[in-house]
Design an enzyme around this catalytic site. Structure first.
Site, mmCIF file in Angstrom:
data_model
loop_
_atom_site.group_PDB
_atom_site.id
_atom_site.type_symbol
_atom_site.label_atom_id
_atom_site.label_comp_id
_atom_site.label_asym_id
_atom_site.label_seq_id
_atom_site.Cartn_x
_atom_site.Cartn_y
_atom_site.Cartn_z
ATOM 1 N N GLU A 79 0.739 -1.134 -0.126
ATOM 2 C CA GLU A 79 -0.021 -0.103 -0.032
ATOM 3 C C GLU A 79 1.025 1.184 -0.033
ATOM 4 O O GLU A 79 0.689 1.930 0.721
ATOM 5 C CB GLU A 79 -1.036 0.092 0.979
ATOM 6 C CG GLU A 79 -1.950 -1.223 1.180
ATOM 7 C CD GLU A 79 -3.064 -0.981 1.957
ATOM 8 O OE1 GLU A 79 -2.927 -1.388 2.869
ATOM 9 O OE2 GLU A 79 -4.117 -0.894 1.344
ATOM 10 N N GLU A 117 -4.903 -9.700 0.180
ATOM 11 C CA GLU A 117 -5.540 -9.982 1.640
ATOM 12 C C GLU A 117 -7.078 -10.100 1.263
ATOM 13 O O GLU A 117 -7.465 -9.442 0.043
ATOM 14 C CB GLU A 117 -5.240 -8.569 2.079
ATOM 15 C CG GLU A 117 -3.773 -8.221 2.508
ATOM 16 C CD GLU A 117 -3.657 -6.985 3.173
ATOM 17 O OE1 GLU A 117 -4.619 -6.235 3.694
ATOM 18 O OE2 GLU A 117 -2.567 -6.240 2.995
HETATM 19 C C1 IPT Z 1 -5.173 -3.319 4.510
HETATM 20 C C2 IPT Z 1 -3.523 -3.491 4.895
HETATM 21 O O1 IPT Z 1 -2.682 -3.939 3.937
HETATM 22 C C3 IPT Z 1 -3.363 -4.255 6.120
HETATM 23 O O2 IPT Z 1 -1.999 -3.867 6.481
HETATM 24 C C4 IPT Z 1 -4.339 -3.978 7.012
HETATM 25 O O3 IPT Z 1 -4.377 -2.552 7.466
HETATM 26 C C5 IPT Z 1 -5.416 -4.510 6.355
HETATM 27 O O4 IPT Z 1 -5.836 -4.029 5.255
HETATM 28 C C6 IPT Z 1 -6.627 -4.103 7.755
HETATM 29 O O5 IPT Z 1 -6.312 -4.872 8.889
HETATM 30 S S1 IPT Z 1 -5.642 -1.682 4.769
HETATM 31 C C7 IPT Z 1 -7.172 -1.474 4.241
HETATM 32 C C8 IPT Z 1 -7.756 -0.171 4.333
HETATM 33 C C9 IPT Z 1 -7.215 -1.911 2.727
#
Ligand code: IPT
Length: 956
Positions: free
Chosen positions: A412, A488
């Site tokens: 990100e 993710e």
């Molecule tokens: C995304 C991040 O990559 C991860 O580090 C963590 O923050 C997760 O999601 C949430 O727990 S951020 C999200 C705003 C897409």
């Protein structure tokens, strides 16, 4: 005035060129660990002007000072902890100075001596015997200094000044605690004359011929590589890459992590080396390993230990890998920085595909998914070289690990020249692996297209190559050739995640979709030493992101949350389908990448009302990877469950060669012919003796210990419903007054009617309970048969969290036995790890201690149950259709009000939630909400319950 070093967008200074990390046990060269207690002093100014005197033996290395009594931990997700003014950092800059002395071991003659730091957060100036060695940046990357000429004849004194904030902080904005200090090991390394500076043994496997080749690069004089097992002994020349034929080899894969162990030797040093032969490619739009398409059943892993933060022991790393393998994971993304290198060795040995991710995140500069502010470091010329070097430092450190099949520049951070430079560099340095990066939507410089938290329908569209075109035609064309991975998805925060099975179905349907990585492995809470689990805001921080740090499959102490069992079931590489078991066969689907089923066994069990009446175990046939078959049910199994006066079920478990359970399943094959309770039937003794409301209340009190009955439509908000979620359903439910129903009980001649209405609104829930006495049998007191209906008047909200009845109990019930789904909690879109059967749990196991208290613990699919109290009361329930039961030592309101698990005390109060219908849970705390077919509408409910005095299990 030039910028102080902690505000320079510098690469580390004074350091050795990056090279492969070798564990001290893998080389015969001398090493001295400098871990242990160090002298320490602490202040808040980076220039050190307020550092008092050193306190001897005051801090443990590796570790974080915030977890050892200095300063405070702080948790933020996207937001930086201070105003964005790169590369400047606040004057209030917590600074710790570490000091220790040591003696160089005897016998380190000749050669050179290096000092290695495996991880220092975030910036350090290092001094040995009064000489400055240099400055380290890149918190999760090693630095090495050549100290040969600075060693004194007597003892050595090492001083390390570490700053919490530095220019590096601007590129280390990962979603985690801000924790500082020397958090990985410090080691003094002897590098004898003629030792090996660096090496890369890149082992390739040719699927068509089964032949292995090693491309060996070595930076050492006259090195010999020997692998007796392969009959291989090869002389390597420094400076040129040698290609060595290894003949026929067994390939390495996550399923069969075959490693060959050998030695790389020079006159000065012998290093134990390991080869895993494998070939990673994108072929016809799919990622393949050794020619086989892979499906990532992965998880994002932060390094975490509730007591020591990101300083994790080798034992914790081993536990993580063991748990991942035992729960059917085949891949891990090292979110969001290079892990301790020891972890990668464990992945090589156990078999886990790794996305090795570099130490880069600038999330706080992103405006949305696609745009960042112009100040984003990845857009700044002065960051190109430092970030490129971070990539180089990671790749050079980790290049010998066969488990790494993808490199990622970070998380990100958006797109920009600095990220391009990282990807371009690694593309040239290591074309044998693939590149992945979610942050650049053009996917220009990667081999795999990736997104995060993408809703199912959009993922389906990607599977069908129906994605939205990218504005740049060339990028769009390239992206359409790429495989797709969710880096993710299914955010495992609190109760949930829901929707996992549906993702898995999509992955199984579309070849382009090659799986994903669950967010995330463990709840990153801090245990201050007394067992409490603390999250953002618990340390007095004003700026924080609360319990968003607790979103893992493991609770903070590494006990699995119920979601882990669900993931295990969904990720199972072997599927057993019991839909046709009654007709004598089951479906077996081998979802492995390479393994056939010859080494697995199937254990069969036949049960009547949950009691085992027959069992048998057999070897599975060698069904090849990717294929399905029908397997005959052994004759004895079905014979044992011929229809009778009991619920008959068939159970299977698949066991690995080592005897570990891979998966399980069960199905009901027959219900009693004379099932006393039919959902739509009449009360067994209806008409004859309908009890009045008052009689029914007295009956419920004396038989069951019922204190009060409250119809319920609301659940204690789960993280996936709360206001920060992508679908803040709880806000909506509260506006609809679901949390504030007031009840009016009417006792009539034909039972109890309860009108439940929200304040100021017109609709209501009407609950009717009719009852008749059940005749006593064999001298025992009789029971009660209840007919419960719940229906709505007016215009109730379109979506409800649940429909049911809370029963406050007089006795302290402490055990539940049930015939239904178990052993864990289950909601409509979770509980995939449960199977039908007879289960038993004590009060403590019946609740899940989520970090932030919320709905939990309901056991689903219950057809029969017995509740037993500490006073010796037992009551049995038989239901006309499956219901959910949650037995808890606190009320829904108490559960909803608490903000930490430790606020909830277990007294003698007991509350049973009888849940007749429940909404799914989704994964909207970060991601899509509840899928339509799991949403619950205001639908009439009916159930018939027989209550009878239960037999108490005799306990010793
Ligand atoms: C995304 C991040 O990559 C991860 O580090 C963590 O923050 C997760 O999601 C949430 O727990 S951020 C999200 C705003 C897409």
């Amino acid at each position: 005035m030039s910028a102080p070093y902690w505000e320079a967008t510098l690469v580390p200074t004074g350091v050795e060129p990056p090279r492969s990390w070798v564990a001290v046990d893998d080389t015969d060269a001398g090493a001295l660990s400098l871990d242990g207690r160090w002298d320490f002093r602490y202040g808040r100014r980076a220039d050190g002007s307020d550092l008092g005197d050193f306190v001897p033996d005051a801090i443990t290395v590796p570790g974080h000072w915030q977890l050892q009594g200095h300063g405070q931990p702080q948790y933020t997700n996207v937001r930086y902890p201070f105003a964005l003014n790169s590369p400047h950092v606040p004057e209030d800059n917590p600074t710790g100075e570490y000091r220790r002395s040591f003696a160089v071991p005897a016998g380190w003659d000749g050669g050179r001596v290096l000092l290695r730091f495996d991880g220092v957060d975030s910036c350090a100036r290092i001094t040995l015997n009064g000489h400055e060695l240099g400055v380290s940046t890149g918190s999760r990357l090693p630095v090495e200094f050549d100290v040969t000429d600075l060693l004194s004849d007597g003892g050595q004194e090492l001083v390390v000044r570490v700053h919490q904030w530095s220019a590096g902080t601007y590129v280390e904005d990962q979603d985690m605690w801000w924790l500082s200090g020397i958090f990985r090991s410090v080691t003094l390394l002897h590098r004898p004359a003629d030792s090996i500076r660096d090496f890369w043994l890149n082992a390739d496997f040719e699927p068509a011929t089964g032949l292995g080749t090693v491309t060996a690069e070595v930076d050492a004089p006259a090195a010999v590589l020997s692998f007796p097992e392969l009959g291989l002994e090869a002389e390597l020349t420094a400076g040129t890459a040698s290609s060595i034929d290894c003949g026929p080899v067994e390939p390495w894969s996550a399923e069969r992590p075959r490693l060959y162990t050998g030695v790389l030797r020079t006159a000065g040093e012998s290093i134990t080396v390991r080869l895993g032969f494998r070939r990673v490619r994108v072929e016809q739009g799919q990622i393949t390993v050794n020619g086989n398409p892979v499906l990532f059943r992965g998880v994002n892993r932060h390094e975490w230990d509730a007591r020591t933060g990101r300083a994790v022991s080798a034992a914790v790393m081993a536990t993580d890998v063991e748990l991942m393998k035992a729960n059917n994971f085949n891949a891990v993304r090292t979110a969001h920085y290079p892990p301790h290198p020891h972890f990668l060795g464990l992945c090589d040995a156990a078999g886990l595909y790794v996305i090795d991710e570099c130490d880069l995140e600038t999330h706080g500069y992103l405006i949305d998914e696609f745009t960042s502010t112009p100040e984003n470091p990845v857009l700044q010329p002065e960051w190109v070289e430092p970030l490129r070097q971070r990539m180089q430092r990671m790749v050079e450190r980790d290049k010998n690990h066969p488990s790494i099949i993808l490199w990622s520049p970070g998380n990100e951070s958006g797109a920009g020249p600095a990220v391009d430079a990282m990807l371009e560099w690694v593309g040239r340095r290591d074309p044998s692996r693939l590149r992945i990066y979610e942050g650049d939507k053009s996917s220009r410089h990667v081999d795999v297209y990736s997104l995060m938290y993408t809703p199912h329908e959009k993922v389906r569209a990607l599977g069908e190559y129906r994605e939205e075109p990218h504005a740049d035609a060339a990028a769009d064309e390239h992206r359409r050739t790429l495989p797709f991975v969710l880096v993710e998805y299914v955010h495992a925060m609190g109760l949930g995640p829901g929707g996992l099975s549906e993702y898995d179905e999509l992955f199984a349907t579309y070849p382009r979709l090659q799986g994903g990585f669950v967010w995330e492995w463990i709840d990153m809470c801090i245990d201050p030493g007394d067992g409490r689990w603390l999250y953002g805001g618990d340390f007095g921080e004003e700026l924080h992101d609360g319990n968003f740090v607790a979103d893992g499959l493991l609770l903070p102490d590494r006990t699995p949350s119920p979601a882990l069992a669900d993931v295990k079931a969904v990720f199972s590489p072997i599927r057993v389908d019991l839909a046709n078991v009654k007709d004598g066969s089951i479906g077996v689907h081998n979802r492995h990448e390479v393994l056939d089923l010859a080494e697995f066994t199937i254990a069969w069990r036949a049960e009547l009302d949950g009691e085992c009446v027959f069992q048998v175990q057999e070897q599975l046939p060698p069904l090849p990877a990717g294929e399905s078959m029908e397997l005959a049910v052994p004759a004895g199994v079905l014979a044992a469950v011929a229809p009778g006066p009991a619920i008959a079920s068939v159970h299977v478990r698949i066991l690995s060669g080592a005897g570990l359970e891979v998966t399980r399943n069960a199905a009901i094959v027959a219900r009693p012919a004379d099932h006393a309770l039919a959902a739509d039937g009449a009360l067994a003794t209806a008409g004859s003796a309908l009890l009045s409301g008052a009689e029914l209340e007295r009956g419920l009190e004396s038989l069951w210990g019922v204190h009060s009955l409250s119809p319920r439509l609301w659940r204690a908000p789960i993280d996936n419903d709360r206001s920060f979620s992508w679908q803040p359903r709880d806000d909506f439910w509260r506006k609809a007054g679901l949390d504030q129903l007031t009840h009016r009980h009417e006792n009539g001649p034909e039972g109890i009617t309860i009108h439940s209405t929200p304040p100021g609104l017109e609709w209501s829930l009407v609950t009717r309970i009719a009852g008749t006495p059940l005749p006593a049998t064999g001298g025992a007191t009789g029971g009660l048969e209840l007919d419960i209906t719940q229906d709505f008047t007016g215009e109730p909200p379109e979506h409800l969290p649940q429909i049911g009845l809370d029963v406050a109990l007089v006795d302290d019930y402490c055990q539940l036995d049930w015939l239904g789904l178990g052993p864990g909690e289950g909601y409509p879109d979770t509980g995939q790890g449960n199977t039908f059967g007879r289960h038993q749990a004590g009060l403590q196991q019946l609740t899940t201690p989520y970090v932030y208290p919320q709905e939990n613990g309901a056991r689903a699919g219950v057809e029969w149950a017995r509740m037993s109290s500490a006073q010796g009361r037992a009551v049995e329930l038989r239901a006309s259709r499956p219901v959910s039961l949650a037995l808890r030592p606190w009320s829904t309101e108490e559960l909803a009000q608490a903000t930490h698990g430790f606020e909830l005390e277990v007294g003698t109060d007991r509350h049973l939630s009888l849940i007749l219908a429940s909404s799914g849970v989704g994964t909207a705390s970060c991601g899509p909400g509840i899928l339509d077919h799991y949403a619950l509408g205001a639908v009439k409910q009916q159930v018939r319950l027989q209550l009878s005095p239960g037999r108490q299990d005799v306990t010793a």
